[in-house]
Design an enzyme around this catalytic site. Structure first.
Site, PDB file in Angstrom:
ATOM      1  N   ASP A   1      -5.534  -4.491  10.539  1.00 21.79           N
ATOM      2  CA  ASP A   1      -5.394  -4.853   9.124  1.00 21.79           C
ATOM      3  C   ASP A   1      -4.230  -4.086   8.505  1.00 21.79           C
ATOM      4  O   ASP A   1      -4.315  -2.879   8.295  1.00 21.79           O
ATOM      5  CB  ASP A   1      -6.709  -4.535   8.397  1.00 21.79           C
ATOM      6  CG  ASP A   1      -6.609  -4.742   6.896  1.00 21.79           C
ATOM      7  OD1 ASP A   1      -5.756  -5.539   6.465  1.00 21.79           O
ATOM      8  OD2 ASP A   1      -7.382  -4.099   6.155  1.00 21.79           O
TER       9      ASP A   1
ATOM     10  N   GLY B   1      17.472  -7.546  15.702  1.00 18.51           N
ATOM     11  CA  GLY B   1      17.453  -8.411  14.534  1.00 18.51           C
ATOM     12  C   GLY B   1      18.750  -9.194  14.417  1.00 18.51           C
ATOM     13  O   GLY B   1      19.651  -9.068  15.246  1.00 18.51           O
TER      14      GLY B   1
ATOM     15  N   ARG C   1     -13.248   0.420  -4.130  1.00 14.12           N
ATOM     16  CA  ARG C   1     -12.658   0.515  -2.790  1.00 14.12           C
ATOM     17  C   ARG C   1     -12.019   1.879  -2.560  1.00 14.12           C
ATOM     18  O   ARG C   1     -11.981   2.383  -1.446  1.00 14.12           O
ATOM     19  CB  ARG C   1     -11.612  -0.588  -2.614  1.00 14.12           C
ATOM     20  CG  ARG C   1     -11.067  -0.699  -1.209  1.00 14.12           C
ATOM     21  CD  ARG C   1     -10.120  -1.891  -1.070  1.00 14.12           C
ATOM     22  NE  ARG C   1      -9.929  -2.220   0.334  1.00 14.12           N
ATOM     23  CZ  ARG C   1      -9.040  -1.638   1.120  1.00 14.12           C
ATOM     24  NH1 ARG C   1      -8.241  -0.704   0.630  1.00 14.12           N
ATOM     25  NH2 ARG C   1      -8.937  -1.981   2.396  1.00 14.12           N
TER      26      ARG C   1
ATOM     27  N   CYS D   1       0.834  -1.206   0.000  1.00 11.80           N
ATOM     28  CA  CYS D   1       0.000   0.000   0.000  1.00 11.80           C
ATOM     29  C   CYS D   1       0.867   1.254   0.000  1.00 11.80           C
ATOM     30  O   CYS D   1       1.852   1.340   0.736  1.00 11.80           O
ATOM     31  CB  CYS D   1      -0.921  -0.010   1.220  1.00 11.80           C
ATOM     32  SG  CYS D   1      -2.196   1.261   1.172  1.00 11.80           S
TER      33      CYS D   1
END
Length: 544
Positions: free
Chosen positions: A378, A531, A458, A345
């Site tokens: 989400d 990490g 959408r 996105c």
């Protein structure tokens, strides 16, 4: 002369009694780290994402296997696993929805296809597992072997009851199975190959008794008949095996069918789409919009509540309390949180509108919890740690797109890119998704303008002459089957809860609200430290 040896042990008279460590801990005015409220003070800390903080460890007094991940997706739908799949055309169709439901989650089938195709996918999910099959597919005595083979090709089974009228609630004449039609010509009449000596159960009968009878007789199907010999329902051995193999499966309590969700838009044509989905047995509808606080969605929620009161509504997407309040007041049963945080996105970049996902989840979930409305985080879910953090911030479940893309059950074919086995994964705001013209039966100019395309709907851009992308298209590596990947997520999340010292999602929420669950902000160097680092090369295997 004073002892100046730096390695000398401290003098015993300056030390506290170790047995009193817990008592002295209470003298500290506050616990280590930050409370959830302190962490999420955006005026002080700005907007936060999942990588910007950690949950501090708690006290372990139980095995990880004792952790329950049961949670609510909506006010009335309880899942054994807090995982939902995103309604994207490269993530969720019926195969994904079935696999995820079997593992306790909920699949949301995309709507970038015709209404008939979407309804057929919902129907396949609902037919996959049952308790009592109250509307079994039947054939009449004049049907042919070809009709049975057609049912097998469409639904995946060929154990079909034969009744006088070819429908339930009429006299049972026999049953036809896969072995009955093997090596038979397609034109062969069913009545010449069907089994007429059928073991049946008598209605009324409990599901437990019916399953017991099915095991005793070693049959594949058990027709349930009334006192007149009319077929009332059907019980299948395959469902017994599914119950044994998938104990966490998310099912409708009454029918024992798998839960199934589907997405729709908020345009007038979506009312006809929802009618077909409801007829197929849909349990929950997701109103799919990048910005859910619109008059279109509010009116649509009210219409659904009046027309289909038994279908649960997940509304969204939202990232602020103000947006959430509008949809809660309209009647939403659950909220979907996120705007611009997904891996594919680019809404925040292109539109300059959105919110960092961690801050959004906290703000909306805290507000919605006052009304008993579950929230689904989400976007931005990249690993088990992100799932745990989203739940700690107040989400009841997470919705995953990129994390499930590339699995065997996701739509699309595998191909090789730079030597790696991959599948296509695209955002619904990508130009590729917006140019997809197979959603409805539209053709000609309507199809060219994408007026019936789920992606353009959408993002409120159906009639735009110029399409502005809010997503990208790419590929993701092969992750294998959901049957291995979701259990990995499930077990990893159980261990995460164990490390935090909580045994359930509800306890996690309670501890976060009370302040007993503590958090810590992470600097950029702290994130680097957390990490993999300092290695020349390494292999990162997620599960075995």
């Amino acid at each position: 002369m004073a002892d100046t040896n730096p390695n000398a042990p401290p003098r015993s008279d300056s030390l506290l009694n170790p047995a009193d460590a817990l008592k002295y801990l209470e003298e500290y005015p506050r616990g280590d780290g930050l409370s959830l409220q302190e962490l999420m003070d955006s005026r002080k800390n700005g907007g936060l994402t999942y990588n910007d903080f950690l949950v501090l460890p708690g006290h372990i007094s139980f095995p990880a296997s004792d952790v329950s991940l049961q949670s609510r997706a909506t006010k009335n739908i309880v899942l054994n696993t807090p995982f939902l799949s995103s309604p994207m055309d490269t993530v969720t169709e019926d195969r994904m929805a079935i696999a995820l439901a079997l593992h306790g989650g909920l699949g949301i089938i995309h709507h970038n296809c015709s209404a008939e195709e979407q309804a057929a996918m919902v129907r396949r999910v609902k037919k996959y597992e049952n308790g009592f099959i109250t509307d079994p597919l039947c054939l009449g005595p004049d049907a042919t072997v070809g009709d049975v083979l057609e049912i097998k090709a469409k639904f995946g089974f060929c154990g079909v009851p034969i009744t006088e009228t070819g429908a339930p609630n009429s006299k049972l004449l026999g049953i036809v199975t896969g072995r009955d039609v093997q090596f038979q010509d397609a034109e062969t009449p069913i009545k010449s190959v069907m089994t007429t000596e059928v073991v049946t159960g008598s209605s009324p009968i409990t599901l437990e008794k019916a399953n017991s009878l099915l095991r005793e007789t070693k049959k594949g199907k058990l027709p349930i008949v009334d006192s007149n010999g009319h077929l009332v329902s059907l019980v299948a051995r395959s469902d017994l095996l599914k119950n044994q193999n998938y104990p966490y499966a998310s099912k409708v309590p009454e029918s024992k069918q798998l839960y199934c969700g589907a997405a729709i838009g908020t345009r007038p044509g979506d009312k006809d789409r929802l009618k077909l989905l409801a007829e197929a047995g849909l349990d929950v509808v997701v109103l799919d919009s990048s910005q859910g606080d619109s008059v279109y969605q509010i009116e649509f929620i009210k219409w659904i509540k009046q027309t289909y009161p038994k279908i649960e509504i997940i509304a969204g997407n939202v990232v602020t309390r103000e947006q959430a309040a509008q949809l809660i007041a309209a009647g939403a049963d659950g909220l979907r949180i996120g705007m611009g945080s997904g891996s594919i996105c680019i809404t925040q970049e292109v539109m300059a509108v959105g919110r960092p996902q961690g801050t959004a989840v906290y703000a909306v979930a805290e507000f919605a919890s006052r009304f008993g409305i579950p929230c689904i985080a989400d976007g931005g879910i990249g690993n088990i740690g992100h799932i745990a953090k989203a739940l700690a911030l107040g989400a009841s479940a997470v919705m995953m797109g990129g994390l499930l893309a590339g699995t065997t059950e996701s739509p699309g074919e595998y191909f090789y890119h730079e030597g790696k086995r991959v599948k296509v994964y695209r955002g619904m705001g990508s130009i590729e998704a917006m140019e997809h013209t197979q959603r409805g039966s539209a053709s000609g100019k309507r199809s060219i303008l994408n007026l019936d395309n789920a992606a353009t709907a959408r993002y409120f851009s159906e009639a735009d002459a110029v399409k502005v992308a809010q997503g990208v298209s790419g590929d993701v590596a092969d992750k294998g089957s959901i049957n291995k990947f979701v259990p990995y997520l499930f077990t990893g999340l159980q261990h995460s809860f164990q490390d935090a010292g909580v045994k359930s999602v509800s306890e996690l929420h309670s501890c976060a609200r009370s302040g007993s669950l503590r958090f810590e902000l992470r600097t950029a160097s702290a994130q680097l430290e957390g990490g993999v680092h300092g290695l020349n090369s390494y292999t990162k295997r997620l599960f075995a």
